[in-house]
Design a protein around this motif. Structure first.
Motif, PDB file in Angstrom:
ATOM      1  N   VAL A   5     -28.703  21.106 -10.116  1.00 56.10           N
ATOM      2  CA  VAL A   5     -27.983  22.274  -9.543  1.00 56.10           C
ATOM      3  C   VAL A   5     -26.848  21.549  -8.851  1.00 56.10           C
ATOM      4  O   VAL A   5     -27.055  20.324  -8.044  1.00 56.10           O
ATOM      5  CB  VAL A   5     -28.961  22.713  -8.389  1.00 56.10           C
ATOM      6  CG1 VAL A   5     -28.304  23.801  -7.512  1.00 56.10           C
ATOM      7  CG2 VAL A   5     -30.216  23.468  -8.916  1.00 56.10           C
ATOM      8  N   ASN A   6     -25.635  21.906  -9.143  1.00 60.00           N
ATOM      9  CA  ASN A   6     -24.527  21.566  -8.290  1.00 60.00           C
ATOM     10  C   ASN A   6     -23.913  22.789  -7.824  1.00 60.00           C
ATOM     11  O   ASN A   6     -23.741  23.822  -8.206  1.00 60.00           O
ATOM     12  CB  ASN A   6     -23.445  21.018  -9.629  1.00 60.00           C
ATOM     13  CG  ASN A   6     -23.841  19.755  -9.989  1.00 60.00           C
ATOM     14  OD1 ASN A   6     -24.058  18.714  -9.291  1.00 60.00           O
ATOM     15  ND2 ASN A   6     -24.159  19.683 -11.349  1.00 60.00           N
ATOM     16  N   ARG A   7     -23.189  22.566  -6.553  1.00 58.26           N
ATOM     17  CA  ARG A   7     -22.548  23.395  -5.806  1.00 58.26           C
ATOM     18  C   ARG A   7     -21.203  23.078  -5.758  1.00 58.26           C
ATOM     19  O   ARG A   7     -20.722  21.999  -5.520  1.00 58.26           O
ATOM     20  CB  ARG A   7     -23.340  23.466  -4.559  1.00 58.26           C
ATOM     21  CG  ARG A   7     -24.623  24.069  -4.714  1.00 58.26           C
ATOM     22  CD  ARG A   7     -25.325  24.206  -3.007  1.00 58.26           C
ATOM     23  NE  ARG A   7     -24.600  25.275  -2.441  1.00 58.26           N
ATOM     24  CZ  ARG A   7     -24.228  25.080  -1.330  1.00 58.26           C
ATOM     25  NH1 ARG A   7     -24.546  24.182  -0.496  1.00 58.26           N
ATOM     26  NH2 ARG A   7     -23.547  26.285  -0.532  1.00 58.26           N
ATOM     27  N   VAL A  35     -24.201  26.149  -9.387  1.00 57.86           N
ATOM     28  CA  VAL A  35     -24.349  26.079 -11.005  1.00 57.86           C
ATOM     29  C   VAL A  35     -25.604  25.550 -11.375  1.00 57.86           C
ATOM     30  O   VAL A  35     -25.990  24.311 -11.084  1.00 57.86           O
ATOM     31  CB  VAL A  35     -23.476  25.494 -11.833  1.00 57.86           C
ATOM     32  CG1 VAL A  35     -23.597  25.372 -13.213  1.00 57.86           C
ATOM     33  CG2 VAL A  35     -22.257  26.071 -11.485  1.00 57.86           C
ATOM     34  N   TYR A  36     -26.884  26.123 -11.871  1.00 57.98           N
ATOM     35  CA  TYR A  36     -28.052  25.972 -12.248  1.00 57.98           C
ATOM     36  C   TYR A  36     -27.978  25.691 -13.423  1.00 57.98           C
ATOM     37  O   TYR A  36     -27.887  26.563 -14.361  1.00 57.98           O
ATOM     38  CB  TYR A  36     -29.241  26.983 -11.671  1.00 57.98           C
ATOM     39  CG  TYR A  36     -29.123  27.261 -10.282  1.00 57.98           C
ATOM     40  CD1 TYR A  36     -30.302  26.588  -9.523  1.00 57.98           C
ATOM     41  CD2 TYR A  36     -28.527  28.172  -9.583  1.00 57.98           C
ATOM     42  CE1 TYR A  36     -30.279  27.044  -8.048  1.00 57.98           C
ATOM     43  CE2 TYR A  36     -28.514  28.312  -8.172  1.00 57.98           C
ATOM     44  CZ  TYR A  36     -29.417  27.834  -7.447  1.00 57.98           C
ATOM     45  OH  TYR A  36     -29.572  28.184  -6.167  1.00 57.98           O
ATOM     46  N   GLU A  37     -28.472  24.476 -13.989  1.00 59.01           N
ATOM     47  CA  GLU A  37     -28.689  24.108 -15.351  1.00 59.01           C
ATOM     48  C   GLU A  37     -30.029  24.315 -15.853  1.00 59.01           C
ATOM     49  O   GLU A  37     -31.055  23.583 -14.921  1.00 59.01           O
ATOM     50  CB  GLU A  37     -28.165  22.608 -15.698  1.00 59.01           C
ATOM     51  CG  GLU A  37     -26.861  22.670 -15.411  1.00 59.01           C
ATOM     52  CD  GLU A  37     -26.243  21.049 -15.740  1.00 59.01           C
ATOM     53  OE1 GLU A  37     -26.716  20.409 -16.396  1.00 59.01           O
ATOM     54  OE2 GLU A  37     -24.970  20.889 -15.496  1.00 59.01           O
ATOM     55  N   LEU A  75     -27.368  28.630 -18.316  1.00 56.03           N
ATOM     56  CA  LEU A  75     -26.702  28.190 -17.016  1.00 56.03           C
ATOM     57  C   LEU A  75     -26.831  29.462 -16.126  1.00 56.03           C
ATOM     58  O   LEU A  75     -26.599  30.665 -16.697  1.00 56.03           O
ATOM     59  CB  LEU A  75     -25.259  27.949 -16.976  1.00 56.03           C
ATOM     60  CG  LEU A  75     -24.782  26.801 -17.664  1.00 56.03           C
ATOM     61  CD1 LEU A  75     -23.155  26.609 -17.685  1.00 56.03           C
ATOM     62  CD2 LEU A  75     -25.290  25.545 -16.993  1.00 56.03           C
ATOM     63  N   LEU A  76     -27.167  29.279 -14.681  1.00 51.94           N
ATOM     64  CA  LEU A  76     -27.382  30.358 -13.689  1.00 51.94           C
ATOM     65  C   LEU A  76     -26.089  30.056 -12.882  1.00 51.94           C
ATOM     66  O   LEU A  76     -26.261  28.886 -12.214  1.00 51.94           O
ATOM     67  CB  LEU A  76     -28.619  30.620 -13.055  1.00 51.94           C
ATOM     68  CG  LEU A  76     -28.756  31.340 -12.069  1.00 51.94           C
ATOM     69  CD1 LEU A  76     -28.304  32.809 -12.146  1.00 51.94           C
ATOM     70  CD2 LEU A  76     -30.113  31.103 -11.216  1.00 51.94           C
TER      71      LEU A  76
END
Length: 107
Positions: free
Chosen positions: A43-45, A64-66, A5-6
Motif C-alpha cells: 500500500v502506497n499513499r 494505491v493498494y497492490e 490495483l485498488l
C-alpha cells in the motif's frame, strides 16, 4: 507484479483533523485491510498536487493498494466483505469531497 490495483482517493474532513486522518489511515485502516485481505501486498499513499488556480482546494490523497489477485471481482467482493469489520473514522470528508474507489486489472 500486482495483478489488481485498488485506487482510493480521500480528503480529510477538515484541516483540524488532518493529522488524525493520517494516523488512522497508516496505523489502523491499512493494517486492518491487509489483515482482512491477504492478497494486498503493498500500500502506497500519495498527495495530489493541485492544478494552478486550485491551490485553495482541500488536500486530496490517493492510496494505491497492490493485490496479488487475478480476479478483480473477487478482490472487490473481499474488500466489501472486510469493510464492515474495520474501524471507521470521522476524519474523512464523506460529503464535500467523498471518497472514490476504483479497481484495475493488469492487462
Amino acid at each position: 507484479m500486482a495483478k489488481t490495483l485498488l485506487l482510493v482517493s480521500t480528503t480529510p474532513a477538515s484541516a483540524d483533523v488532518e493529522a488524525e486522518y493520517h494516523r488512522w489511515y497508516e496505523e489502523v485502516h491499512v493494517p486492518e485491510l491487509k489483515a482482512a485481505i491477504p492478497s494486498i501486498t503493498v500500500v502506497n499513499r500519495y498527495r495530489l498536487h493541485p492544478a494552478p488556480g486550485d491551490e485553495a482546494a482541500p488536500p486530496r490523497y490517493l492510496a494505491v493498494y497492490e493485490l496479488d489477485e487475478d480476479d478483480a471481482g473477487a478482490a472487490t467482493a473481499a474488500l466489501f466483505a472486510a469493510l464492515p469489520g474495520t474501524t471507521p473514522s470521522d476524519t474523512i470528508d464523506l460529503t464535500g469531497r467523498p471518497p472514490t474507489m476504483e479497481f484495475y486489472s493488469h492487462l
